[in-house]
Scaffold this motif. Structure first.
Motif, PDB file in Angstrom:
ATOM      1  N   ALA A 292      40.625 -28.882 -51.375  1.00  0.00           N
ATOM      2  CA  ALA A 292      40.527 -27.558 -52.151  1.00  0.00           C
ATOM      3  C   ALA A 292      41.680 -26.848 -52.031  1.00  0.00           C
ATOM      4  O   ALA A 292      42.400 -26.954 -50.979  1.00  0.00           O
ATOM      5  CB  ALA A 292      39.121 -27.016 -51.719  1.00  0.00           C
ATOM      6  N   GLU A 293      41.855 -26.036 -52.940  1.00  0.00           N
ATOM      7  CA  GLU A 293      42.826 -24.869 -52.885  1.00  0.00           C
ATOM      8  C   GLU A 293      42.032 -23.582 -53.424  1.00  0.00           C
ATOM      9  O   GLU A 293      41.516 -23.722 -54.631  1.00  0.00           O
ATOM     10  CB  GLU A 293      44.176 -25.418 -53.788  1.00  0.00           C
ATOM     11  N   TYR A 294      42.778 -22.492 -52.855  1.00  0.00           N
ATOM     12  CA  TYR A 294      41.996 -21.209 -53.169  1.00  0.00           C
ATOM     13  C   TYR A 294      42.931 -20.148 -53.229  1.00  0.00           C
ATOM     14  O   TYR A 294      44.086 -20.198 -52.629  1.00  0.00           O
ATOM     15  CB  TYR A 294      40.966 -20.755 -52.148  1.00  0.00           C
ATOM     16  N   ARG A 346      33.219 -23.444 -53.365  1.00  0.00           N
ATOM     17  CA  ARG A 346      33.666 -24.670 -54.465  1.00  0.00           C
ATOM     18  C   ARG A 346      33.786 -24.214 -56.055  1.00  0.00           C
ATOM     19  O   ARG A 346      34.736 -25.035 -56.273  1.00  0.00           O
ATOM     20  CB  ARG A 346      32.594 -25.749 -54.138  1.00  0.00           C
ATOM     21  N   ASN A 349      37.774 -23.617 -56.414  1.00  0.00           N
ATOM     22  CA  ASN A 349      38.789 -24.835 -56.014  1.00  0.00           C
ATOM     23  C   ASN A 349      39.811 -24.660 -57.111  1.00  0.00           C
ATOM     24  O   ASN A 349      39.279 -25.067 -58.398  1.00  0.00           O
ATOM     25  CB  ASN A 349      38.170 -25.726 -55.909  1.00  0.00           C
TER      26      ASN A 349
END
Length: 448
Positions: A292-294, A346, A349
């Motif tokens: 994941a990337e935020y 989530r 993401n």
């Protein structure tokens, strides 16, 4: 020779004592009937402890004999790159950064200096005892063959060129070099670190040997004496020089969260310097992959630091797991810092989306209002403005949660170095800044 056996002297600082209960009761009784109700107690420092002087050469050579020929009068420092609970009360794992370094301008161009080029970054176990920080143990970070990784830059053209203490002699690049920052300890006793050069995530054995270094796809780092795996998003190749990964947290299930210190230079350095949007990445230690990337949005620089107007001074230096998917995130400049709580959702993401493509225009970093453009920016809540708390040192880079109400904060003292030609005297010995490595305990009355 153990590292703690080479302490030259202990530097002691007074610890503020609380007001005795009887005195407090008397003061309340003496108040007038019409007195205003007492204010809720603000966040405050309850303990201050300082690391004594440990000659850097003696420290390093006790771990790996012969690594440092001349420490130029520099003492052990830089432990404030991160701090992580070691299990026993008052004990913590810390990690140094790449070692003493500075900048000197030569013919109008700044050169990056490494006064002690043989220095090997280390994982250091400390104990806070009264008003003193004691070194209990230290692990040199080594290559597969047991050699020092060093803190020297990796790649010509991508990293700053390294120079001697006076900026007159060019030094060699080192593909093994690591600019270590965050540290956590896994259940099996191994360590995970983050590095600013790659940027990279580094898995290290319980004795300090690099097991694997995870780097962005396309980095093409060759010549390293340990396994290098290109598994991180390629967009990270656009990290700003000296602003790779700095914060690292370990979630309850074992996943890691890495914080990019500053916005990426996308599409160029000017865009990155002006941006308020950086990125957090989630890494599965089971899958050995980013999952994941935020998008994380800084507050305006003059909110974080009222005395600063340069947005490029904003950085994330520490992230701390709070349970579940909650994180404590430190936004700072070198003079001020604010702690925020975020929850990883989530639905936020953005991994593998259009903003991981460096051809996207405008880039994530160029968006004035990412949320208005459909980017799910992480929501955050301010916990404390450290700039309003008396007794907190500048340049806090490491934070650990002691309990529900208390945090341990540690500063990066830069090994007592300053920039400029005056950092060393005519004999090539350090003119120490006088800034010490300090651990402070911060009490949050409302907890966290």
């Amino acid at each position: 020779m153990s590292p703690h056996a080479i302490v030259r002297r202990s530097v002691r600082r007074p610890v503020a004592a609380g007001v005795p209960l009887a005195v407090a009761v008397a003061l309340v009784a003496a108040g007038t009937a019409g007195a205003a109700p007492a204010k809720v107690q603000a966040a405050h420092v309850t303990r201050t402890a300082t690391l004594g002087d440990i000659p850097l050469g003696a420290f390093s050579n006790a771990l790996l004999p012969g690594t440092v020929a001349d420490d130029r009068g520099v003492d052990l420092g830089g432990l404030g790159s991160d701090i992580y609970p070691a299990g026993r009360k008052g004990e913590y794992w810390t990690v140094t950064d790449r070692g003493p370094n500075g900048q000197i301008k030569v013919s109008g161009t700044k050169r990056r200096t490494f006064p002690v080029p043989g220095f090997d970054p280390a994982i250091v176990k400390i104990r806070v005892s009264g008003n003193t920080v004691k070194v209990l143990d230290a692990l040199p970070i080594t290559t597969s063959s047991g050699k020092a990784v060093t803190g020297l830059p990796n790649q010509q053209g991508r990293d700053e060129a390294p120079y001697s203490y006076d900026a007159q002699t060019a030094l060699s690049y080192d593909p093994n070099g690591l600019d270590t920052e965050g540290v956590v300890r896994a259940a099996d006793g191994s360590f995970w670190l983050v590095d600013e050069y790659g940027p990279s995530l580094v898995h290290v054995s319980a004795r300090g040997k690099v097991l694997t270094r995870y780097v962005p796809k396309g980095l093409r780092l060759t010549g390293a004496d340990y396994p290098v795996v290109e598994s991180l998003p390629a967009v990270l190749l656009h990290r700003k020089i000296n602003r790779g990964f700095e914060g690292l947290a370990q979630l309850p299930g074992g996943d890691l969260v890495m914080a990019l210190q500053s916005p990426l230079s996308l599409p160029d350095g000017d865009a990155g310097d002006a941006s308020l949007t950086t990125r957090l990445l989630r890494f599965s230690t089971k899958k050995r992959a980013v999952t994941a990337e935020y998008a994380y949005r800084f507050d305006p620089v003059n909110v974080v630091d009222p005395g600063e107007d340069d947005t490029s001074e904003l950085k994330i230096s520490s992230v701390v797991a709070l349970g579940g998917d909650r994180l404590l995130v430190e936004e700072r400049t070198d003079k001020a810092a604010r702690l925020q709580v975020v929850k990883l959702d989530r639905r936020s993401n953005i991994l593998g989306g259009r903003y991981d493509d460096d051809a996207t225009s405008p880039s994530l970093e160029q968006l004035d209002d990412p949320a208005a453009s459909g980017v799910p920016v992480l929501a955050k809540k301010l916990v404390v403005d450290l700039g309003t708390v008396s007794g907190v040192p500048q340049k806090i880079e490491g934070i650990a949660r002691v309990d529900h109400d208390t945090l341990a904060l540690v500063n990066d003292n830069d090994f007592g170095m300053t920039d400029g030609a005056g950092a060393f005297d005519a004999q090539g010995r350090l003119v120490d800044s006088g800034i010490e490595t300090t651990v402070v305990y911060l009490r949050l009355p409302r907890g966290i």
